[in-house]
Design an enzyme around this catalytic site. Structure first.
Site, PDB file in Angstrom:
ATOM      1  NE  ARG A  54      -4.322   1.613   1.774  1.00 31.31           N
ATOM      2  CZ  ARG A  54      -4.994   2.432   2.542  1.00 31.31           C
ATOM      3  NH1 ARG A  54      -4.545   2.758   3.729  1.00 31.31           N
ATOM      4  NH2 ARG A  54      -6.128   2.949   2.147  1.00 31.31           N
ATOM      5  CG  ASP A 106      -5.901   1.379   9.633  1.00 28.14           C
ATOM      6  OD1 ASP A 106      -5.638   0.165   9.660  1.00 28.14           O
ATOM      7  OD2 ASP A 106      -6.720   1.873   8.835  1.00 28.14           O
ATOM      8  CG  ASP A 144     -10.855  -2.504   5.143  1.00 33.65           C
ATOM      9  OD1 ASP A 144     -11.111  -1.985   6.249  1.00 33.65           O
ATOM     10  OD2 ASP A 144      -9.759  -2.361   4.566  1.00 33.65           O
TER      11      ASP A 144
HETATM   12  C1  GLA Z   1      -7.745   0.693   6.184  1.00 36.60           C
HETATM   13  C2  GLA Z   1      -8.946   0.584   7.076  1.00 36.60           C
HETATM   14  C3  GLA Z   1     -10.103   1.341   6.470  1.00 36.60           C
HETATM   15  C4  GLA Z   1      -9.718   2.796   6.262  1.00 36.60           C
HETATM   16  C5  GLA Z   1      -8.460   2.877   5.421  1.00 36.60           C
HETATM   17  C6  GLA Z   1      -7.942   4.297   5.342  1.00 36.60           C
HETATM   18  O1  GLA Z   1      -7.913  -0.001   5.015  1.00 36.60           O
HETATM   19  O2  GLA Z   1      -9.281  -0.760   7.277  1.00 36.60           O
HETATM   20  O3  GLA Z   1     -11.240   1.246   7.288  1.00 36.60           O
HETATM   21  O4  GLA Z   1      -9.512   3.413   7.507  1.00 36.60           O
HETATM   22  O5  GLA Z   1      -7.426   2.066   5.952  1.00 36.60           O
HETATM   23  O6  GLA Z   1      -6.805   4.408   4.568  1.00 36.60           O
END
Ligand code: GLA
Length: 708
Positions: free
Chosen positions: A422, A457, A527
Site C-alpha cells: 500500500r 490503523d 473492510d
Molecule cells: C484501512 C482501514 C479502512 C480505512 C483505510 C484508510 O484499510 O481498514 O477502514 O480506515 O485504511 O486508509
C-alpha cells in the site's frame, strides 16, 4: 507443605525435596475444568490430558508438561535453549508450586522449575478465573547463567490434549475475508501448525484464536470444547503436535527467525495464552469468554458504545472542512452520536490525498483544514456530536517529509530493494527515537480539544525484517521487541488518554487479538462491510469476542437493502459509513429507525448473553439472540441470506417462567406485522414454539424485542 502469609494474601507454597517427587499431584482448577499435573519419579513435571484422562496411567515422556528440547525429548518442544556453554538441551525439574488469590475467584498458580545442571529458572504461570472457566497461561524464563543464553523456542503454553478424537476449528481468511472460512479437522499424527510471520500484526491469513473439541466436531449446546486465543499481535505459532500417544497444543510467539538472546539476570516473559472451557458446547464457551473480556480483555467493557458515523466509505480521501462539516447536522438529525474522520486529513509538502503520500507527516493539511483539526472537532461538538480521528502512527510513506529526514527509521533489509505494501513502510519501533516520535505524534493528535475517539490503523505487515538500530547479532529480536514496544505505546496512550475511546484496526481485521484489545474499546473486523458477509463473519468472531467489541458499519458494500444492512450492524457495535446527504428519504427513515431501536437495545446486546441459534454457514438464514443479565429482556435477530420459509426462530437462554411481550423493532417498510406482534408469552413457550420473523426472502432481516 508450608503455609506462609505474604502481603496480606494467603500463599500456599509446596516445596519438595527430590526424594519426595514420586506421585506428587496438584491441579490448576476452575469451576468445571482442571489442569492436572504430576511430578514423576524422574523429577520432571508431567500433565494429565485435559478432559479427564486416566490419572493412574503410567507417565510417559510424551506427556511431559512444557517439554524441553534435547535430553531425550524428540518431539516438538515448548522450550528450546542454547545455554551459555553451547549445550542445546534443557532438562527441567520441579521445584515448587505457589498459589495466590489475586482477587475473589481469581487465583494465580506459579509452578517453578529449574535445570539442575544450569542456573536456569522457568516459571509456568496460570491465572484461573474460577466462575468463568478461563485460564490465562504464560511462562517466565530467567537466565542466571554466567553468559547469555539463546531462546530458540519459548511457548506460552503447552497444553496436553487426549490422544484421540480431538478436533480443531480454526479460521483462515485474507483481506476482506477475515474469519469467513472456518475449518474443522481432526488432529492426526504429525504436527499441525497455525501460524503467521507478519511481524506487526497477527493476522492477515490465520487468526490466533481457535477451538479444540473433544467430542467430535463442535456444536453450540453440547460437547466438551476449549477455546484458545493468544494475546499477541505479531508473528505467532500454535502447533498441535500429535506423537501418536499424546497431543500437545504448543502456542506462543512464532519461533521462526526469532532466536532471542537473554543476558545474565534477564527475564523473558511470554505473551499470555487464554484457554476457556465448556462441557456444554460453543455457546457456553463464548458466553464465559465474553463475560471475562468485558472485565479483563478490553477497555470499558461495562460502558455502552456511541452510534458512530465514519466518512471513509462516503468520501474516501476526497474531502475538505466543508464537506465533512456538512455531514454533521444530518448525522445529528438521524441520531448519530460520534463522528469519525478517517484517513486523508494530514500532510503538507506531500498531502495525503491518496495512499501514495503523507503517512508520517501528522500535521493537518492546510488547504483542507486551514486552522487544523480543532475547529472541525469543535463544529462537531457544537452540533451535538463527539469527534474522532484516524491515525496510523507506525507507518510512513517514502513520499513524506519524515522519510526524507529519517530514511533509516524504517524496517528494511540491507542490500535489498525496498518493498512497499500500500505504498508504505513500517517504522522500526525498536529504535528509541521512533518510539518517541510515535508517542509524540499520538499525543499531538489526541490532545486536540474535543477529540475523544481514535481509530488506530496498521495497513501493512513486515516482509523485509531488518533493523538499522538492532545490532547484527540481535536482528532476530525485531519480531518480539517490536510488539513489546507497540504494547508499551498502546499502554501509554490508554493511560494518558483514559477518556478517549480507541478502535483497533489493521487493514481490516489484522489485529483482532486480546494482546492489543486490552488497550482498546473495539476492533474493526474487516473492510468487508457487505452485510451478507458480515453475518457469518460476525458469527465467527463472536466465538471469541463480545459483539460490543465488533464494529459493524452500515455501508453500500454489496448494495444490499438498507434495512438488512442496518439490522446486521445492530447486532454488534452499530456504526455507519455513508454519505448521509446522498441517502433517499426512505433509506434515511430506515437508518433513523435503526438508530433509535439500537439505542433501545444496546444495553442488552452489549452486556447480555449471546446465543447463536441458526448457523449462517449451514442454513439459508442466520439467527442469534441476546438475553439481558436479569433475563427480563431479550432481542432476536434473524438474517435471511437466501430465499426460504420464514419458519419460527427458537430463541435460547430465556427465563422459562418469565413473561415476554413481542415487538418487532424498526420493521421493514411494506412487510406485514409478525404474527406474535404485541402478544405476551412465557419464556418456555417462546423457546419451544419459536417466534416467526417477518423475513422470508434473501437479504431481509427481522429484529425482535422481547420485553417484560
Ligand atoms: C484501512 C482501514 C479502512 C480505512 C483505510 C484508510 O484499510 O481498514 O477502514 O480506515 O485504511 O486508509
Amino acid at each position: 507443605m508450608k503455609l506462609i502469609r505474604c502481603f496480606g494474601l494467603v500463599v500456599i507454597l509446596i516445596c519438595f525435596a527430590p526424594a519426595l517427587f514420586a506421585a506428587t499431584k496438584f491441579s490448576v482448577a476452575t469451576k468445571t475444568f482442571s489442569l492436572n499435573f504430576e511430578v514423576g519419579s524422574d523429577g520432571r513435571l508431567y500433565q494429565r490430558a485435559v478432559g479427564g484422562a486416566d490419572a493412574n496411567e503410567k507417565l510417559l515422556r510424551t506427556a511431559e508438561s512444557y517439554p524441553q528440547a534435547g535430553d531425550g525429548y524428540v518431539w516438538e518442544p515448548a522450550l528450546q535453549i542454547v545455554h551459555a556453554d553451547g549445550n542445546t538441551s534443557t532438562a527441567l525439574a520441579f521445584d515448587s508450586v505457589t498459589r495466590t488469590n489475586d482477587e475473589f475467584g481469581r487465583e494465580l498458580t506459579q509452578i517453578k522449575l529449574h535445570d539442575p545442571a544450569y542456573a536456569l529458572e522457568v516459571t509456568l504461570n496460570f491465572r484461573a478465573d474460577r466462575e468463568r472457566d478461563v485460564i490465562e497461561q504464560w511462562t517466565e524464563i530467567v537466565n542466571h547463567e554466567s553468559g547469555a543464553i539463546t531462546l530458540e523456542r519459548m511457548a506460552s503454553s503447552a497444553l496436553l490434549l487426549p490422544p484421540k478424537n480431538v478436533y480443531l476449528t480454526h479460521f483462515f481468511g485474507d483481506w476482506a475475508k477475515e474469519m469467513l472460512s472456518p475449518i474443522t479437522e481432526q488432529i492426526t499424527p504429525g504436527t499441525k501448525v497455525l501460524d503467521s510471520k507478519l511481524g506487526v500484526r497477527a493476522d492477515q491469513f490465520q487468526n490466533p484464536s481457535f477451538v479444540i473439541s473433544l467430542d467430535g466436531a463442535p456444536s453450540e449446546n453440547s460437547g466438551r470444547v476449549l477455546a484458545g486465543s493468544l494475546e499477541w499481535s505479531g508473528s505467532f505459532e500454535c502447533a498441535f503436535d500429535d506423537n501418536g500417544e499424546n497431543i500437545h497444543a504448543l502456542c506462543g510467539v512464532n519461533p521462526f527467525a526469532s532466536a532471542y538472546h537473554l543476558n545474565p539476570s534477564e527475564t523473558f516473559t511470554t505473551p499470555k495464552m487464554i484457554w476457556v472451557w465448556s462441557a456444554n458446547g460453543l455457546g457456553e464457551m463464548s458466553r464465559k469468554l465474553h463475560s471475562w473480556a468485558r472485565d479483563y480483555g478490553m477497555r470499558d467493557g461495562h460502558k455502552t458504545r456511541a452510534v458512530l458515523l465514519n466518512n471513509w466509505e462516503a468520501t474516501g480521501f476526497d474531502f475538505d472542512f466543508n464537506r465533512i462539516a456538512n455531514l454533521f447536522q444530518p448525522a445529528k438529525d438521524l441520531g448519530v452520536e460520534l463522528f469519525l474522520l478517517d484517513d486523508g486529513w494530514f500532510g503538507n509538502k506531500y498531502p495525503r490525498v491518496n495512499d501514495h503520500a503523507g503517512l508520517g507527516d501528522w500535521q493537518p493539511n492546510k488547504s483542507r483544514l486551514p486552522d487544523g483539526l480543532a475547529p472541525l472537532a469543535a463544529a462537531a461538538v457544537k452540533t451535538g456530536l463527539r469527534f474522532g480521528i484516524w491515525m496510523e502512527p507506525e507507518m510512513v510513506n517514502p513520499k513524506s517529509e519524515l522519510f526524507e529526514q529519517h530514511p533509516d527509521w524504517v524496517i528494511r533489509e540491507p542490500k535489498r530493494e525496498l518493498e512497499l505494501q500500500r505504498n508504505q513502510l513500517v517504522l522500526d519501533l525498536t529504535r528509541p527515537e521512533v518510539q518517541q516520535f510515535e508517542a509524540d505524534s499520538i499525543s499531538n493528535i489526541l490532545n486536540v480539544p474535543d477529540i475523544t475517539y481514535a481509530k488506530w490503523d496498521c495497513n501493512r505487515y513486515v516482509t523485509q525484517p531488518g533493523s538499522s538500530y538492532l545490532a547484527p547479532d540481535r536482528q532476530s529480536h525485531l519480531w518480539i521487541d517490536y510488539v513489546n514496544a507497540l504494547y508499551a505505546l498502546m499502554d501509554k496512550t490508554a493511560k494518558t488518554f483514559p477518556d478517549t475511546e480507541l478502535m483497533l484496526c489493521s487493514g481490516g481485521g489484522g489485529r483482532v487479538d486480546y494482546g492489543a484489545l486490552k488497550y482498546f474499546h473495539e476492533f474493526w473486523p474487516s473492510d468487508n462491510t457487505d452485510p451478507t458477509q458480515r453475518v457469518p463473519m460476525q458469527w465467527d468472531y463472536s466465538y471469541f469476542f463480545p459483539p460490543m467489541a465488533i464494529a459493524s458499519h452500515v455501508t453500500h458494500w454489496g448494495n444490499r437493502p438498507m434495512h438488512f444492512a442496518c439490522s446486521v450492524a445492530m447486532s454488534a457495535r452499530f456504526g455507519m459509513d455513508l454519505d448521509l446527504n446522498k441517502l433517499s428519504a426512505e433509506d434515511k427513515a430506515i437508518c433513523a429507525g435503526a438508530i433509535a431501536a439500537y439505542k433501545e437495545i444496546r444495553d442488552v446486546t452489549a452486556f447480555g448473553d449471546l446465543y447463536r441459534v441458526e448457523n449462517p454457514h449451514e442454513n439459508y438464514r442466520g439467527a442469534i439472540d441476546f438475553v439481558s443479565p436479569d433475563k427480563t429482556r431479550a432481542v432476536v435477530f434473524a438474517f435471511q441470506l437466501k430465499d426460504g420459509e420464514n419458519v419460527p426462530v427458537h430463541p435460547q437462554g430465556l427465563d422459562p417462567a418469565k413473561n415476554y411481550t413481542i415487538h418487532e423493532l424498526n420493521p421493514a417498510p411494506g412487510r406485514a406485522p409478525i404474527p406474535q406482534e404485541g402478544k405476551t408469552f412465557t419464556g418456555i413457550e417462546l423457546m419451544r414454539d419459536g417466534i416467526t420473523p417477518s423475513c422470508s426472502k434473501a437479504v431481509e432481516a427481522s429484529v425482535i424485542e422481547l420485553g417484560s
